[in-house]
Design a protein around this motif. Sequence first.
Motif, mmCIF file in Angstrom:
data_model
loop_
_atom_site.group_PDB
_atom_site.id
_atom_site.type_symbol
_atom_site.label_atom_id
_atom_site.label_comp_id
_atom_site.label_asym_id
_atom_site.label_seq_id
_atom_site.Cartn_x
_atom_site.Cartn_y
_atom_site.Cartn_z
ATOM 1 N N GLU A 1 -65.318 -2.346 -15.046
ATOM 2 C CA GLU A 1 -66.582 -3.067 -14.877
ATOM 3 C C GLU A 1 -67.465 -2.408 -13.816
ATOM 4 O OE1 GLU A 1 -67.958 -7.361 -13.142
ATOM 5 O OE2 GLU A 1 -66.189 -7.324 -14.431
ATOM 6 N N GLU A 2 -66.853 -1.931 -12.733
ATOM 7 C CA GLU A 2 -67.620 -1.389 -11.604
ATOM 8 C C GLU A 2 -67.968 0.092 -11.742
ATOM 9 O OE1 GLU A 2 -65.224 -2.332 -8.179
ATOM 10 O OE2 GLU A 2 -65.685 -4.472 -8.326
ATOM 11 N N HIS A 3 -67.418 0.772 -12.734
ATOM 12 C CA HIS A 3 -67.618 2.219 -12.846
ATOM 13 C C HIS A 3 -68.166 2.644 -14.207
ATOM 14 C CE1 HIS A 3 -64.800 1.911 -9.448
ATOM 15 N NE2 HIS A 3 -65.422 2.996 -9.016
ATOM 16 N N GLN A 4 -69.012 1.825 -14.802
ATOM 17 C CA GLN A 4 -69.599 2.186 -16.090
ATOM 18 C C GLN A 4 -70.431 3.462 -15.947
ATOM 19 O OE1 GLN A 4 -69.462 0.645 -19.425
ATOM 20 N NE2 GLN A 4 -67.568 0.182 -18.321
ATOM 21 N N LEU A 5 -70.327 4.323 -16.937
ATOM 22 C CA LEU A 5 -71.036 5.601 -16.951
ATOM 23 C C LEU A 5 -72.141 5.569 -18.006
ATOM 24 C CD1 LEU A 5 -67.917 7.925 -16.822
ATOM 25 C CD2 LEU A 5 -69.473 7.383 -14.931
ATOM 26 N N ASP A 6 -73.219 6.276 -17.723
ATOM 27 C CA ASP A 6 -74.256 6.401 -18.746
ATOM 28 C C ASP A 6 -73.837 7.457 -19.756
ATOM 29 O OD1 ASP A 6 -75.426 9.088 -18.118
ATOM 30 O OD2 ASP A 6 -75.963 8.104 -16.234
ATOM 31 N N GLN A 7 -74.543 7.486 -20.864
ATOM 32 C CA GLN A 7 -74.153 8.374 -21.958
ATOM 33 C C GLN A 7 -74.241 9.856 -21.606
ATOM 34 O OE1 GLN A 7 -76.682 7.673 -25.293
ATOM 35 N NE2 GLN A 7 -78.562 8.071 -24.161
ATOM 36 N N ASN A 8 -74.951 10.201 -20.548
ATOM 37 C CA ASN A 8 -75.102 11.605 -20.158
ATOM 38 C C ASN A 8 -74.059 12.063 -19.143
ATOM 39 O OD1 ASN A 8 -77.437 11.998 -21.778
ATOM 40 N ND2 ASN A 8 -78.601 10.859 -20.262
ATOM 41 N N LEU B 1 -66.816 11.792 -18.715
ATOM 42 C CA LEU B 1 -65.790 11.147 -17.898
ATOM 43 C C LEU B 1 -65.366 12.012 -16.721
ATOM 44 C CD1 LEU B 1 -63.759 8.834 -17.436
ATOM 45 C CD2 LEU B 1 -62.193 10.081 -18.935
ATOM 46 N N HIS B 2 -65.046 13.267 -16.973
ATOM 47 C CA HIS B 2 -64.500 14.116 -15.909
ATOM 48 C C HIS B 2 -65.532 14.487 -14.845
ATOM 49 C CE1 HIS B 2 -66.279 17.112 -18.565
ATOM 50 N NE2 HIS B 2 -66.217 17.983 -17.564
ATOM 51 N N LYS B 3 -66.824 14.265 -15.133
ATOM 52 C CA LYS B 3 -67.865 14.599 -14.154
ATOM 53 C C LYS B 3 -68.372 13.385 -13.381
ATOM 54 C CE LYS B 3 -69.416 18.925 -15.994
ATOM 55 N NZ LYS B 3 -70.569 19.771 -16.234
ATOM 56 N N ALA B 4 -67.730 12.248 -13.554
ATOM 57 C CA ALA B 4 -68.140 11.054 -12.810
ATOM 58 C C ALA B 4 -67.967 11.313 -11.320
ATOM 59 C CB ALA B 4 -67.305 9.858 -13.242
ATOM 60 N N SER B 5 -68.918 10.847 -10.541
ATOM 61 C CA SER B 5 -68.938 11.137 -9.103
ATOM 62 C C SER B 5 -67.830 10.445 -8.328
ATOM 63 C CB SER B 5 -70.294 10.731 -8.515
ATOM 64 O OG SER B 5 -70.497 9.342 -8.672
ATOM 65 N N PHE B 6 -67.196 9.459 -8.903
ATOM 66 C CA PHE B 6 -66.177 8.708 -8.170
ATOM 67 C C PHE B 6 -64.788 9.336 -8.214
ATOM 68 C CE2 PHE B 6 -67.181 6.516 -12.185
ATOM 69 C CZ PHE B 6 -65.986 6.679 -12.884
ATOM 70 N N TRP B 7 -64.577 10.393 -9.001
ATOM 71 C CA TRP B 7 -63.254 11.037 -9.037
ATOM 72 C C TRP B 7 -63.075 11.989 -7.866
ATOM 73 C CZ3 TRP B 7 -60.905 8.017 -11.970
ATOM 74 C CH2 TRP B 7 -61.299 7.695 -13.248
ATOM 75 N N SER B 8 -61.865 12.026 -7.353
ATOM 76 C CA SER B 8 -61.515 13.077 -6.398
ATOM 77 C C SER B 8 -61.281 14.358 -7.203
ATOM 78 C CB SER B 8 -60.239 12.704 -5.635
ATOM 79 O OG SER B 8 -59.116 12.750 -6.507
ATOM 80 N N LYS B 9 -61.151 15.472 -6.527
ATOM 81 C CA LYS B 9 -60.881 16.734 -7.227
ATOM 82 C C LYS B 9 -59.577 16.646 -8.019
ATOM 83 C CE LYS B 9 -60.290 21.725 -6.732
ATOM 84 N NZ LYS B 9 -59.997 21.796 -8.143
#
Length: 86
Positions: free
Chosen positions: A29-36, A39-47
């Motif tokens: 719910e808190e980490h929805q991504l836009d269509q552009n 998944l792997h480029k979401a800013s919330f992931w660590s390396k």
Amino acid sequence: MFDEQPTLELLFQQLGLDSDQASIDRFIEEHQLDQNTPLHKASFWSKNQHDFIIGHWKKDDEWAIPVDTLNALLHQNDGVENVADQ
């Protein structure tokens, strides 16, 4: 080698995230991504999280199914994008 068939809960554990259902639901719910945003480029992931996600998706191994599931869940408000779209 991993002995269990990976699930979404196990994926969350591998990513170092809380893996109970309430935590998974809250994360989605808190980490929805836009269509552009793939998944792997979401800013919330660590390396390390990024590397785990993209590495297993590209190998199309047993983790690809829960990674695809997570991708769909995080894009549910904008439609699903392929995890490897660049």
